[in-house]
Write a protein that holds these residues in place. Sequence first.
Motif, short mmCIF file in Angstrom:
data_model
loop_
_atom_site.label_atom_id
_atom_site.label_comp_id
_atom_site.label_asym_id
_atom_site.label_seq_id
_atom_site.Cartn_x
_atom_site.Cartn_y
_atom_site.Cartn_z
N GLY A 184 98.05 -22.93 44.06
CA GLY A 184 96.91 -22.26 43.44
C GLY A 184 97.28 -20.90 42.91
O GLY A 184 96.86 -20.49 41.82
N LEU A 185 98.11 -20.16 43.68
CA LEU A 185 98.58 -18.84 43.25
C LEU A 185 99.42 -18.95 41.99
O LEU A 185 99.39 -18.08 41.11
CB LEU A 185 99.40 -18.20 44.38
N GLN A 186 100.16 -20.04 41.86
CA GLN A 186 100.97 -20.26 40.66
C GLN A 186 100.07 -20.39 39.43
O GLN A 186 100.39 -19.85 38.36
CB GLN A 186 101.81 -21.53 40.85
N HIS A 187 98.95 -21.07 39.58
CA HIS A 187 98.00 -21.16 38.46
C HIS A 187 97.45 -19.79 38.10
O HIS A 187 97.29 -19.45 36.92
CB HIS A 187 96.85 -22.11 38.83
N VAL A 188 97.15 -18.99 39.11
CA VAL A 188 96.63 -17.64 38.87
C VAL A 188 97.66 -16.79 38.14
O VAL A 188 97.34 -16.07 37.18
CB VAL A 188 96.21 -16.96 40.20
N ALA A 189 98.92 -16.88 38.58
CA ALA A 189 99.99 -16.10 37.94
C ALA A 189 100.15 -16.49 36.47
O ALA A 189 100.41 -15.63 35.62
CB ALA A 189 101.29 -16.31 38.70
N ALA A 190 99.97 -17.80 36.18
CA ALA A 190 100.14 -18.27 34.81
C ALA A 190 99.02 -17.81 33.89
O ALA A 190 99.22 -17.65 32.69
CB ALA A 190 100.22 -19.80 34.80
N SER B 291 96.08 -32.34 41.81
CA SER B 291 94.89 -32.14 42.64
C SER B 291 93.98 -31.05 42.06
O SER B 291 94.41 -29.93 41.79
CB SER B 291 95.29 -31.75 44.06
N ARG B 292 92.70 -31.38 41.89
CA ARG B 292 91.73 -30.38 41.42
C ARG B 292 91.47 -29.33 42.49
O ARG B 292 91.04 -28.21 42.17
CB ARG B 292 90.44 -31.06 40.99
N PHE B 293 91.73 -29.67 43.75
CA PHE B 293 91.48 -28.72 44.82
C PHE B 293 92.51 -27.59 44.82
O PHE B 293 92.24 -26.49 45.30
CB PHE B 293 91.45 -29.43 46.17
N VAL B 294 93.69 -27.86 44.27
CA VAL B 294 94.69 -26.80 44.09
C VAL B 294 94.16 -25.75 43.11
O VAL B 294 94.25 -24.54 43.35
CB VAL B 294 96.01 -27.41 43.59
N VAL B 295 93.59 -26.23 42.00
CA VAL B 295 93.03 -25.30 41.02
C VAL B 295 91.80 -24.61 41.58
O VAL B 295 91.54 -23.43 41.29
CB VAL B 295 92.71 -26.05 39.71
N ALA B 296 91.02 -25.33 42.40
CA ALA B 296 89.88 -24.70 43.07
C ALA B 296 90.36 -23.56 43.97
O ALA B 296 89.72 -22.50 44.05
CB ALA B 296 89.10 -25.72 43.89
N LEU C 220 95.92 -30.95 49.57
CA LEU C 220 97.26 -30.62 50.07
C LEU C 220 97.14 -29.80 51.34
O LEU C 220 96.08 -29.23 51.61
CB LEU C 220 98.04 -29.83 49.02
N PRO C 221 98.21 -29.70 52.13
CA PRO C 221 98.20 -28.79 53.29
C PRO C 221 97.89 -27.36 52.84
O PRO C 221 98.19 -26.99 51.70
CB PRO C 221 99.63 -28.91 53.83
N PRO C 222 97.30 -26.56 53.72
CA PRO C 222 96.83 -25.22 53.33
C PRO C 222 97.87 -24.36 52.64
O PRO C 222 97.58 -23.72 51.62
CB PRO C 222 96.39 -24.60 54.67
N PHE C 223 99.12 -24.32 53.17
CA PHE C 223 100.12 -23.45 52.57
C PHE C 223 100.46 -23.91 51.15
O PHE C 223 100.56 -23.09 50.22
CB PHE C 223 101.39 -23.44 53.42
#
Length: 516
Positions: free
Chosen positions: A81-87, A378-383, A72-75
């Motif tokens: 990814g931050l949403q996964h961290v918050a969860a 996308s696995r790169f989001v979780v990365a 995905l685009p950087p932003f």
Amino acid sequence: MPTGSGTVAFRTTGLGDPVCARRIKSNDCITCTTSMTPMSPMTCYPTGGTAVAAHTSTAETSDRKHPVDETLPPFKMFTTGLQHVAAMYAGVVAPPMIVGPAVGLDAKDTAFLMGASLFTAGIATLLQTLGFWRVGARLPFVNGVSFAGVTPMVAIGRDRGYDGIAVIFGAIIVASVLGFVLTPYFSKLVRFFPPVVTGTVITLIGVSLLPVAFNWSQGGNPAADDYGSMKNIGMAALTFVVVLALRKLLRGFLQQIAILLGLVVGTLVALPLGMTNLDAIKDAGLVGFPTPFHFGAPQFEIAAIVSMCIVMLVCMTESTADMLALGRIVERPADERTIEGGLRADTLGSAVSPLFNGFMCSAFAQNIGLVAMTKVRSRFVVAAGGGILILLGLCPVAASVIALVPLPVLGGAGIVLFGTVASSGIQTLATAALEKGENALIVAAAVGVGLIPIAAPEFYHAFPEDLLVVLDSGISTGCIVAIALNLAFNHLGKRSTSPQGAASEPDTVPAQAAVH
């Protein structure tokens, strides 16, 4: 035209293109040997007990990535990814918050353990999502500190201070190395996870997580005076409604980060109500690297090692179920190789964690619900989330900002997340042919046993403590019962010989969809 084995026929697609279709064995995916498009890319689609191999041109498929492999685009990458961290944040820091005081660590050392847990969770997540060699499931799979090890770790290190932590770390290292060695054999169990088993386990994962969300919604600490107060539950209800409203009203990317936006809204509302602790930011340092073996060199005790080996088997069982669940959600079914890679990442991450003062790592099921809800595969989001976790572990100030989210706010969002996991399991059960044989009985028995630790937490109080590691996990007990009953009712004595002379599988083990 060479045909090989099986029945080969030509058919025409809606666009008038000839397509070669071949009936193939369950769970196999073979390349067609006809003269049309030899060795071309192929996708296997399940159609009952057989599969159809449909060829597409190389030009069509070379430019098309599976959503799991898309970037995905950087932003968008950062925010999702931050949403996964918050969860997952509360789940990562909770075990060290319990274990630290129990073994006799002061507040400063407990905070150090929390930062180390974030750091090692980030490393384990990167191993899982990006991987190397045969390590990593390469799915949007989040890893963090396992709750399964909390009770035995407290028993091992109670009131022993630094020595207790050193013994815990030594046991984790040995158990993780043994788990890594057993991974190729353990992953072969995937053939015993048909939809009747995976659907049951996925449902139990969601249902087992819901009490965690309910506890957060009440405040998280039963000893607190305001635990279960109207203010706490009201804040959870507000966040719950906000998340649902944002999912309904927003579109596109904003809809995908509805959980994160709901957490932000809930936290902003909680600030003037005095429900956030700003002292954490004041006391946090700017930089803090988890010094290797901060609590001393690992120590090795047989009893502790045995306990953590049992925990490792529990974690491997739950991770297998989580990978199967996630594979179905992202439409990339987890095969034996995927399971093997994922378990290698789990065990390797767990073996490395004690070096940086972290605990045993395993899959975080709540993030599976986030993937199912947002449809961001996308696995790169979780990365990216794994990278954020590493930064949080290195920067206590940043970690304390995430910690501002009150537990009732997290609980309100968690009800949606964990309920989504359960609904995914129900969807899987809908494909499990419950009207056939004893499949409905398998589900009924496994769910009933899996719900015991949830509905009656003291049910096994008279059993030996070592057994409680397994019995107190509804996911583990439900999974074991589902596998055992599926073997008893659908496998033993039911194999028949196919016209080609091969043993056929029961009706309850349909072909898995595989993409090559």
